[in-house]
Write a protein that holds these residues in place. Structure first.
Motif, short mmCIF file in Angstrom:
data_model
loop_
_atom_site.label_atom_id
_atom_site.label_comp_id
_atom_site.label_asym_id
_atom_site.label_seq_id
_atom_site.Cartn_x
_atom_site.Cartn_y
_atom_site.Cartn_z
N THR A 99 54.41 10.47 42.10
CA THR A 99 55.09 10.00 43.30
C THR A 99 54.38 8.82 43.94
O THR A 99 55.03 7.92 44.49
CB THR A 99 55.22 11.14 44.33
N GLY A 100 53.03 8.81 43.89
CA GLY A 100 52.28 7.70 44.45
C GLY A 100 52.45 7.54 45.94
O GLY A 100 52.37 6.43 46.45
N PHE A 136 37.07 20.96 28.50
CA PHE A 136 38.51 21.10 28.25
C PHE A 136 39.32 20.90 29.52
O PHE A 136 40.30 20.14 29.54
CB PHE A 136 38.81 22.46 27.64
N PHE A 137 38.90 21.58 30.60
CA PHE A 137 39.66 21.46 31.84
C PHE A 137 39.53 20.06 32.45
O PHE A 137 40.47 19.54 33.06
CB PHE A 137 39.22 22.53 32.84
N GLY A 138 38.36 19.44 32.32
CA GLY A 138 38.18 18.08 32.82
C GLY A 138 39.06 17.09 32.06
O GLY A 138 39.71 16.21 32.66
N THR A 139 39.11 17.25 30.73
CA THR A 139 39.98 16.39 29.93
C THR A 139 41.44 16.63 30.27
O THR A 139 42.24 15.69 30.36
CB THR A 139 39.74 16.65 28.44
N GLY A 140 41.81 17.90 30.48
CA GLY A 140 43.20 18.21 30.85
C GLY A 140 43.58 17.59 32.18
O GLY A 140 44.70 17.09 32.36
N THR A 141 42.61 17.58 33.14
CA THR A 141 42.89 16.94 34.42
C THR A 141 43.14 15.44 34.26
O THR A 141 44.07 14.88 34.85
CB THR A 141 41.71 17.17 35.38
N LEU A 142 42.32 14.80 33.42
CA LEU A 142 42.51 13.38 33.17
C LEU A 142 43.86 13.12 32.51
O LEU A 142 44.57 12.18 32.90
CB LEU A 142 41.39 12.86 32.27
N PHE A 143 44.24 13.95 31.54
CA PHE A 143 45.51 13.76 30.86
C PHE A 143 46.69 13.93 31.81
O PHE A 143 47.66 13.17 31.78
CB PHE A 143 45.63 14.73 29.69
N THR A 144 46.63 14.97 32.66
CA THR A 144 47.74 15.18 33.59
C THR A 144 47.85 14.05 34.60
O THR A 144 48.95 13.65 34.99
CB THR A 144 47.57 16.51 34.34
N TRP A 145 46.71 13.52 35.01
CA TRP A 145 46.75 12.37 35.93
C TRP A 145 47.38 11.16 35.25
O TRP A 145 48.21 10.46 35.83
CB TRP A 145 45.33 12.05 36.39
N LEU A 146 47.00 10.92 33.97
CA LEU A 146 47.59 9.81 33.25
C LEU A 146 49.09 10.00 33.02
O LEU A 146 49.87 9.05 33.12
CB LEU A 146 46.88 9.64 31.90
N LEU A 151 54.68 8.55 34.33
CA LEU A 151 55.97 8.92 34.91
C LEU A 151 56.28 8.07 36.13
O LEU A 151 57.43 7.65 36.34
CB LEU A 151 55.95 10.40 35.30
N ARG A 152 55.25 7.76 36.91
CA ARG A 152 55.45 6.89 38.08
C ARG A 152 55.92 5.50 37.65
O ARG A 152 56.83 4.92 38.26
CB ARG A 152 54.15 6.81 38.86
N ARG A 153 55.28 4.99 36.60
CA ARG A 153 55.69 3.67 36.10
C ARG A 153 57.12 3.70 35.58
O ARG A 153 57.91 2.77 35.81
CB ARG A 153 54.74 3.24 34.98
N GLU A 154 57.49 4.78 34.89
CA GLU A 154 58.85 4.89 34.37
C GLU A 154 59.86 4.98 35.51
O GLU A 154 60.96 4.41 35.43
CB GLU A 154 58.97 6.11 33.47
N ARG A 155 59.52 5.68 36.58
CA ARG A 155 60.42 5.80 37.71
C ARG A 155 60.67 4.43 38.34
O ARG A 155 61.79 4.08 38.71
CB ARG A 155 59.85 6.76 38.75
N ARG A 156 59.59 3.64 38.45
CA ARG A 156 59.75 2.30 39.02
C ARG A 156 60.59 1.42 38.10
O ARG A 156 61.41 0.63 38.57
CB ARG A 156 58.37 1.67 39.24
N LEU A 157 60.39 1.56 36.80
CA LEU A 157 61.17 0.79 35.85
C LEU A 157 62.65 1.16 35.93
O LEU A 157 63.53 0.28 35.90
CB LEU A 157 60.64 1.01 34.43
N VAL A 158 62.92 2.46 36.03
CA VAL A 158 64.32 2.90 36.15
C VAL A 158 64.95 2.35 37.44
O VAL A 158 66.09 1.89 37.44
CB VAL A 158 64.39 4.44 36.13
#
Length: 397
Positions: A99-100, A136-146, A151-158
């Protein structure tokens, strides 16, 4: 339909349904991996509150999601020994990144989620055994943030694509209105010109030659009816095809130019044609453009150079259709005195608010051809080169 789907994913589905469903799945994972107690159920209900509001299309601010989506899962992790609750915190990170709405809330959520497994290992004191879970959980947090950022970029593109499509729709509608205006101008302008020529001729010979007057009136009636049918066909484009009540009349083409000029000549305009090649095989779009150009040019000769002799020349080439309409100078007659005022445009299809020359150019540009109009000796010359197409589609004109 595709645009509607993009709107749905970017607006309602992405933030209003997908995230709440994922939060519900994460809560069920906690129940499956941890003993169910009343306290655990109540705490998870609090953690799911912002997601339930989002599912109900209720606007939720970023800080409530950061507090309830990260803080409450952290409490569940420590109090009920349920590491699976970290997935709820990761989900809040992804939503805030998507959402940003608040950079500060997003940062707090990322740091808080990454700190949960570190704090859990520090409390247990089993770092050597549990540090893989931190990784594992730290990497998962980074992945979910990315993922949230993507998704935010795609929403702006749409949103940008949707806005561009809306602008294109508006531009297309305006272009269609201009095209229809040019068609109506061509059909009515030429038709009225020929009708008036015949009416003037009938009035002049009514007393001494009633038969000629009647013939002129018949021509005026025929041309008027033809113009009316053309206008009805053009207006029919604005209706739904299911309401048209039948097939539209065929559009005029290159083969109809000779009859067009003959009608003008019979009405008293000194105009003749020079046709070279088979005009019957000219495709519909090119033929319609040629017909409208000649129609407009002949009508302008009557308005701007009354009485001038005009020649319409059509040459069918292998790859293009050459159209030219040239008129000489009008016959010299004593000019009646008139009130001084601005001079009238010297040539046909002037720019003083008319649509003639502009309409010609738009038609020719749409086909990829060229058109020019300007003085030629003591008269005026309109020339156009229209590329030929292999196939044609009948369009109303």
């Amino acid at each position: 339909m595709e645009q509607t789907g993009l709107r749905a994913w970017g607006d309602s589905f992405g933030t209003g349904l997908a995230f709440p469903l994922a939060a519900l799945a994460a809560a069920l994972l906690v129940f499956l991996t941890t003993g169910i107690t009343v306290g655990l159920v109540g705490t998870l209900v609090v953690a799911l509150l912002p997601w339930a509001l989002l599912a109900g299309q209720v606007r939720v601010g970023p800080w409530p999601v950061a507090a309830l989506g990260v803080g409450v899962p952290a409490l569940v992790t420590f109090w009920y020994d349920a590491p699976g609750a970290v997935f709820l915190a990761m989900l809040a990170v992804a939503w805030l990144a998507a959402t940003g709405r608040s950079w500060a809330a997003e940062t707090v959520a990322v740091v808080g989620t990454a700190a949960i497994p570190v704090a859990l290992v520090a409390v247990d004191g089993e770092w050597r055994e549990d540090y893989p879970a931190v990784v594992f959980f730290g990497t998962g947090t980074l992945f979910t943030w990315l993922i949230g950022r993507v998704l935010r970029r795609e929403r702006r593109l749409v949103a940008a694509l949707t806005e561009a499509q809306d602008r294109l729709d508006v531009a297309a509608a305006a272009a269609e209105r201009r095209r229809i205006a040019h068609d109506v101008h061509d059909a009515i302008g030429h038709g009225l010109t020929v009708v008036l020529l015949n009416l003037v001729g009938a009035r002049q010979v009514l007393d001494r030659d009633p038969a000629a007057a009647a013939e002129a009136l018949d021509r005026a009636e025929r041309v008027g009816r033809d113009s009316l049918r053309s206008v009805r066909a053009i207006v029919g484009l604005l209706r739904d095809p299911a309401e048209s009540g039948g097939a539209q009349p065929p559009a005029p083409g290159a083969a109809d130019i000779e009859a067009l000029v003959r009608d003008a000549a019979e009405a008293g305009l000194p105009v003749r044609t020079e046709l070279v090649g088979d005009l019957g095989s000219v495709d519909t779009y090119t033929g319609l453009a040629a017909f409208r150009i000649v129609q407009e040019a002949v009508s302008n000769v009557r308005h701007h150079a009354p009485g001038a002799e005009a020649v319409v020349r059509i040459v069918r080439r292998p790859d293009h259709l050459a159209v030219s309409v040239r008129n000489g100078a009008p016959p010299r007659t004593p000019a009646p005195p008139r009130t001084p005022g601005p001079p009238r445009t010297a040539g046909p299809a002037g720019r003083s608010g008319g649509t003639g020359l502009d309409g010609m150019r738009q038609r020719v540009d749409a086909l990829g051809g060229t058109v020019s109009a300007g003085p030629d000796g003591d008269g005026w010359l309109v020339e156009a080169s229209l590329p030929m197409r292999r196939t044609g589609v009948e369009v109303p004109g």
